[in-house]
Design a protein around this motif. Structure first.
Motif, short mmCIF file in Angstrom:
data_model
loop_
_atom_site.label_atom_id
_atom_site.label_comp_id
_atom_site.label_asym_id
_atom_site.label_seq_id
_atom_site.Cartn_x
_atom_site.Cartn_y
_atom_site.Cartn_z
N LYS A 73 41.34 23.71 40.67
CA LYS A 73 40.67 25.01 40.64
C LYS A 73 40.12 25.32 39.25
CE LYS A 73 39.46 28.51 43.04
NZ LYS A 73 38.37 28.32 43.98
N THR A 74 40.87 25.00 38.22
CA THR A 74 40.41 25.24 36.85
C THR A 74 39.19 24.39 36.53
OG1 THR A 74 42.67 25.78 36.18
CG2 THR A 74 41.09 25.29 34.42
N THR A 75 39.20 23.14 36.96
CA THR A 75 38.05 22.26 36.75
C THR A 75 36.81 22.87 37.40
OG1 THR A 75 39.48 20.32 36.65
CG2 THR A 75 37.15 19.93 37.13
N GLU A 76 36.98 23.39 38.61
CA GLU A 76 35.88 24.05 39.32
C GLU A 76 35.41 25.31 38.57
OE1 GLU A 76 35.78 26.73 43.33
OE2 GLU A 76 36.80 24.78 43.50
N ILE A 77 36.34 26.10 38.12
CA ILE A 77 36.02 27.35 37.42
C ILE A 77 35.29 27.06 36.10
CG2 ILE A 77 37.04 29.33 36.20
CD1 ILE A 77 39.24 29.28 38.42
N LEU A 78 35.72 26.03 35.40
CA LEU A 78 35.11 25.69 34.11
C LEU A 78 33.66 25.23 34.25
CD1 LEU A 78 38.09 23.91 32.32
CD2 LEU A 78 37.19 26.22 31.89
N ARG A 79 33.27 24.84 35.45
CA ARG A 79 31.88 24.43 35.70
C ARG A 79 30.97 25.61 36.00
NH1 ARG A 79 34.01 19.74 39.41
NH2 ARG A 79 34.40 18.16 37.83
N MET A 80 31.56 26.79 36.16
CA MET A 80 30.77 27.99 36.47
C MET A 80 29.97 28.41 35.25
SD MET A 80 33.81 30.00 38.60
CE MET A 80 33.24 31.58 38.11
N ASN A 81 28.84 29.07 35.49
CA ASN A 81 28.00 29.55 34.38
C ASN A 81 28.73 30.58 33.53
OD1 ASN A 81 25.82 27.95 35.01
ND2 ASN A 81 24.92 29.48 36.38
N ASP A 82 29.44 31.47 34.17
CA ASP A 82 30.14 32.54 33.47
C ASP A 82 31.63 32.23 33.44
OD1 ASP A 82 30.46 34.94 32.15
OD2 ASP A 82 30.63 36.10 34.00
N ARG A 83 32.00 31.17 32.74
CA ARG A 83 33.39 30.73 32.74
C ARG A 83 34.27 31.69 31.95
NH1 ARG A 83 35.13 29.25 27.99
NH2 ARG A 83 33.73 28.30 26.49
N PRO A 84 35.54 31.76 32.31
CA PRO A 84 36.48 32.62 31.58
C PRO A 84 36.76 32.08 30.17
CG PRO A 84 37.47 31.74 33.60
CD PRO A 84 36.15 31.10 33.44
N ASP A 85 37.23 32.96 29.31
CA ASP A 85 37.66 32.52 27.99
C ASP A 85 39.19 32.53 27.88
OD1 ASP A 85 38.14 35.24 27.75
OD2 ASP A 85 36.88 35.51 25.98
N ALA A 86 39.87 32.92 28.97
CA ALA A 86 41.33 32.89 29.01
C ALA A 86 41.81 32.81 30.45
CB ALA A 86 41.91 34.12 28.34
N PHE A 87 42.98 32.19 30.62
CA PHE A 87 43.61 32.08 31.93
C PHE A 87 45.01 32.68 31.86
CE2 PHE A 87 40.39 28.85 32.32
CZ PHE A 87 40.04 28.87 33.65
N PHE A 88 45.33 33.49 32.86
CA PHE A 88 46.68 34.00 33.04
C PHE A 88 47.20 33.33 34.30
CE2 PHE A 88 49.18 38.05 34.46
CZ PHE A 88 50.38 37.39 34.27
N ALA A 89 48.18 32.46 34.15
CA ALA A 89 48.74 31.71 35.27
C ALA A 89 49.98 32.42 35.81
CB ALA A 89 49.10 30.30 34.82
N ALA A 90 50.09 32.49 37.12
CA ALA A 90 51.20 33.19 37.77
C ALA A 90 52.55 32.53 37.53
CB ALA A 90 50.94 33.30 39.27
N ASN A 91 52.54 31.27 37.11
CA ASN A 91 53.78 30.61 36.72
C ASN A 91 53.45 29.48 35.74
OD1 ASN A 91 53.38 28.05 38.17
ND2 ASN A 91 53.85 29.19 40.03
N ASP A 92 54.47 28.90 35.16
CA ASP A 92 54.26 27.89 34.12
C ASP A 92 53.74 26.57 34.69
OD1 ASP A 92 54.98 29.69 32.16
OD2 ASP A 92 57.08 29.06 32.14
N GLN A 93 54.06 26.26 35.93
CA GLN A 93 53.52 25.04 36.55
C GLN A 93 52.00 25.15 36.66
OE1 GLN A 93 55.39 22.27 37.45
NE2 GLN A 93 57.03 23.33 36.39
N ILE A 94 51.52 26.30 37.08
CA ILE A 94 50.08 26.53 37.17
C ILE A 94 49.46 26.44 35.77
CG2 ILE A 94 48.30 28.25 37.72
CD1 ILE A 94 50.20 29.21 39.99
N ALA A 95 50.14 26.99 34.77
CA ALA A 95 49.64 26.94 33.39
C ALA A 95 49.47 25.51 32.91
CB ALA A 95 50.58 27.72 32.46
N ILE A 96 50.35 24.61 33.31
CA ILE A 96 50.24 23.19 32.93
C ILE A 96 48.98 22.58 33.55
CG2 ILE A 96 51.30 20.90 33.18
CD1 ILE A 96 52.67 22.69 31.12
N GLY A 97 48.71 22.88 34.82
CA GLY A 97 47.49 22.38 35.46
C GLY A 97 46.24 22.91 34.79
#
Length: 185
Positions: A73-97
């Motif tokens: 999902k992050t790889t997909e999001i990073l390809r967007m024109n208006d990509r985020p400059d920060a991610f808040f992950a609901a848990n630490d496993q998601i943060a690792i991905g």
């Protein structure tokens, strides 16, 4: 016995905003409990409203529940024109991905993109850019739950016990370090 998820989401989002991030993306799985979803989203939303940041609805992604899904999902999001400059992950496993996807895409953590997780698992310090996270007192949660159970089973207490809410804390680390974000150190 519950965790103050509202406060945790608020602290994480406010921290990212204070560090200069404005396009904050939330990744997580839809909680099975609608109250949890409501409290987390309201915590995030309150911090964004206080900072006068809008258009949050397009920055929430659900259905992400493990490292692999977070990476995809992050790889997909990073390809967007208006990509985020920060991610808040609901848990630490998601943060690792998220971390892996950002590194693989060639972005700098935290200069280009910041990351904050949730639960503050011990391995969060072991990455090349240690990950900020919201500390959840899991031991205290377990202890309080067991004490409640023992009281009900062995002591014969059947009265309704009061709701106990455990506080969370922010563990600030390199993945949201303002100095690195603004000065490239």
């Amino acid at each position: 016995v519950v965790i103050d998820d509202y406060k945790g989401a608020y602290l994480a989002t406010k921290h990212l905003i204070e560090k200069g991030y404005r396009k904050i993306c939330f990744l997580g799985d839809k909680p099975s409990d609608p109250i949890s979803k409501f409290t987390i989203e309201n915590g995030i939303f309150e911090a964004l409203v206080e900072a006068k940041i809008e258009n949050y609805e397009k920055q929430k992604f659900y259905g992400v529940l493990n490292i692999e899904k977070a990476f995809e999902k992050t790889t997909e999001i990073l390809r967007m024109n208006d990509r985020p400059d920060a991610f808040f992950a609901a848990n630490d496993q998601i943060a690792i991905g998220v971390y892996r996807a950002i590194e693989e895409a060639g972005y700098n953590i935290p200069k280009d993109i910041g990351i904050i997780g949730y639960y503050d698992e011990p391995f969060m310090n072991s990455l090349s850019q240690s990950l900020s996270s919201v500390f959840v007192p899991a031991y205290d949660l377990g202890k309080a739950a067991i004490n409640c159970l023992i009281s009900q089973m062995h002591l014969g207490q059947t009265t309704k016990t009061a709701l106990q809410t455990l506080k969370v804390e922010l563990s600030q680390r390199e993945s949201t370090n303002q100095t690195k974000r603004f000065f490239g150190i």
